[in-house]
Design a protein around this motif. Structure first.
Motif, short mmCIF file in Angstrom:
data_model
loop_
_atom_site.label_atom_id
_atom_site.label_comp_id
_atom_site.label_asym_id
_atom_site.label_seq_id
_atom_site.Cartn_x
_atom_site.Cartn_y
_atom_site.Cartn_z
N LEU A 68 -7.08 13.33 -5.17
CA LEU A 68 -8.14 14.32 -5.47
C LEU A 68 -8.76 14.85 -4.19
N VAL A 69 -8.95 13.98 -3.21
CA VAL A 69 -9.49 14.40 -1.91
C VAL A 69 -8.54 15.42 -1.27
N PRO A 103 -4.74 27.80 -5.88
CA PRO A 103 -4.68 27.06 -7.15
C PRO A 103 -4.18 27.96 -8.28
N THR A 104 -3.38 27.40 -9.15
CA THR A 104 -2.98 28.07 -10.38
C THR A 104 -4.18 28.09 -11.33
N PHE A 105 -3.99 28.75 -12.49
CA PHE A 105 -5.06 28.72 -13.50
C PHE A 105 -5.40 27.28 -13.86
N GLU A 106 -4.34 26.46 -14.06
CA GLU A 106 -4.56 25.05 -14.38
C GLU A 106 -5.19 24.33 -13.19
N GLY A 107 -4.78 24.76 -11.99
CA GLY A 107 -5.34 24.14 -10.79
C GLY A 107 -6.83 24.38 -10.64
N LEU A 108 -7.28 25.60 -10.99
CA LEU A 108 -8.71 25.91 -10.93
C LEU A 108 -9.50 25.06 -11.92
N GLU A 109 -8.92 24.89 -13.12
CA GLU A 109 -9.57 24.04 -14.12
C GLU A 109 -9.64 22.59 -13.62
N PHE A 110 -8.53 22.12 -13.06
CA PHE A 110 -8.50 20.75 -12.56
C PHE A 110 -9.46 20.57 -11.38
N LEU A 111 -9.62 21.61 -10.56
CA LEU A 111 -10.49 21.54 -9.40
C LEU A 111 -11.93 21.23 -9.80
N GLN A 112 -12.37 21.80 -10.92
CA GLN A 112 -13.73 21.53 -11.39
C GLN A 112 -13.92 20.03 -11.68
N HIS A 113 -12.92 19.47 -12.41
CA HIS A 113 -12.99 18.03 -12.69
C HIS A 113 -12.88 17.22 -11.40
N CYS A 114 -12.02 17.68 -10.52
CA CYS A 114 -11.81 16.99 -9.24
C CYS A 114 -13.12 16.92 -8.45
N ASN A 115 -13.81 18.04 -8.37
CA ASN A 115 -15.08 18.07 -7.61
C ASN A 115 -16.14 17.16 -8.24
N GLN A 116 -16.18 17.14 -9.58
CA GLN A 116 -17.14 16.27 -10.27
C GLN A 116 -16.85 14.80 -9.98
#
Length: 303
Positions: free
Chosen positions: A6-7, A57-70
């Motif tokens: 995630l980092v 980031p792909t569309f899925e990557g942008l969604e995952f990035l939000q969870h990743c940052n949290q």
């Protein structure tokens, strides 16, 4: 999924390239590439658009990035929380103690502890020493004050109070002219007792075969002292509990009675840093009154 992945993903999203993320994190570029590839395989999702001039980031990557940052923020918060606990910046301690001791013996110590560690919350469990001992043994308490004679091998301890019991009375009470008080004299006058002292009176009563004149029962030391001060009763008490009272005097019993209390904790049990600090602080600051106790005169009434 590993926190390291995630980092790496967050760093790639920030820098726009795997090379930039590797430089930012001071790791080898192949390690970053391999970690992200494993992450995509695990998620069965493509997270990055790979281009000659970088990645996005792909569309899925942008969604995952939000969870990743949290998740990364929560991990950082957890690290800070543990850091503060390690520095005793925050925390909570709980100590069990009998009411009468808690009324006068511990407040200065606990307030000094609070002054040193202003963000640590202090909780007092008010109970009888036998109950406190059992709560320590049952892991319901970490630290507590226990009459020394009730200690068991499962408990580590250090003595914090060893003192002779005296009889407190008004300065103009008829017994104030005595140099000492006999058991029968004690039992013949109105008594103001806490439950902490009641066992003492019951034991003396059995020995003397005399029914005591118990007029007041309270766990509030200020109330007991006011009753004594007004001449409505006398009470067995620690002299240190009434030492600064101008209108109360004390006399020893003809047959001295001593009590010994210890700060106790379960042997081998993990203590939080806050509880360890409280234990250490109490033992460093307590004035243990080491009264000389003649053999065979130790008596406990603190259950």
């Amino acid at each position: 999924m590993e926190l390291r992945q995630l980092v790496y993903f967050a760093a790639i999203s920030k820098t726009g390239s795997i090379t930039g993320a590797a430089k930012l994190l001071h790791v080898a570029q192949p390690a970053v590439s391999m970690a992200i590839k494993k992450l995509e395989n695990e998620l069965d999702t493509q997270l990055l658009h790979r281009k000659e001039n970088g990645v996005t980031p792909t569309f899925e990557g942008l969604e995952f990035l939000q969870h990743c940052n949290q998740i990364l923020q929560q991990a950082e918060d957890a690290k800070l929380s543990m850091k503060y606990l390690g520095e005793l910046a925050v925390g909570e301690v709980t100590i069990g103690m009998p009411s009468m001791i808690g009324s006068y013996f511990f407040p200065p110590i606990l307030m000094a502890f609070r002054h040193k560690y202003p963000n640590i919350q202090i909780n007092d469990v008010d109970d009888m020493t036998l109950n406190i001992r059992d709560k320590l043994l049952n892991n319901e308490l970490d630290i507590g004050v226990v009459a020394s004679q009730y200690l068991t091998p499962e408990l580590d301890h250090e003595i914090i109070l060893r003192e002779e019991i005296v009889i407190g009375m008004a300065i103009d009470h008829p017994l104030a002219s005595n140099s000492s008080i006999s058991a029968r004299e004690l039992l013949s006058h109105d008594l103001a007792l806490s439950h902490y002292h009641r066992m003492l009176i019951e034991e003396i009563s059995k020995t003397e075969n005399v029914v005591p004149k118990i007029s007041f029962t309270s766990e509030l030391l200020p109330l007991i002292k006011n009753i004594i001060r007004q001449g409505y009763g006398i009470s067995p008490i620690f002299e240190s509990g009434v030492r600064d009272e101008e209108l109360i005097t004390t006399r020893p019993l003809e047959k001295p009675i001593y009590v010994e209390l210890s700060l106790a904790w379960k042997r081998g049990k993990y203590l939080s840093k806050a509880n360890s600090a409280l234990k250490r602080f109490v033992l460093e600051n307590v004035e243990c009154r080491q009264a000389a106790v003649p053999a065979g005169l130790e008596t406990d009434f603190s259950s």
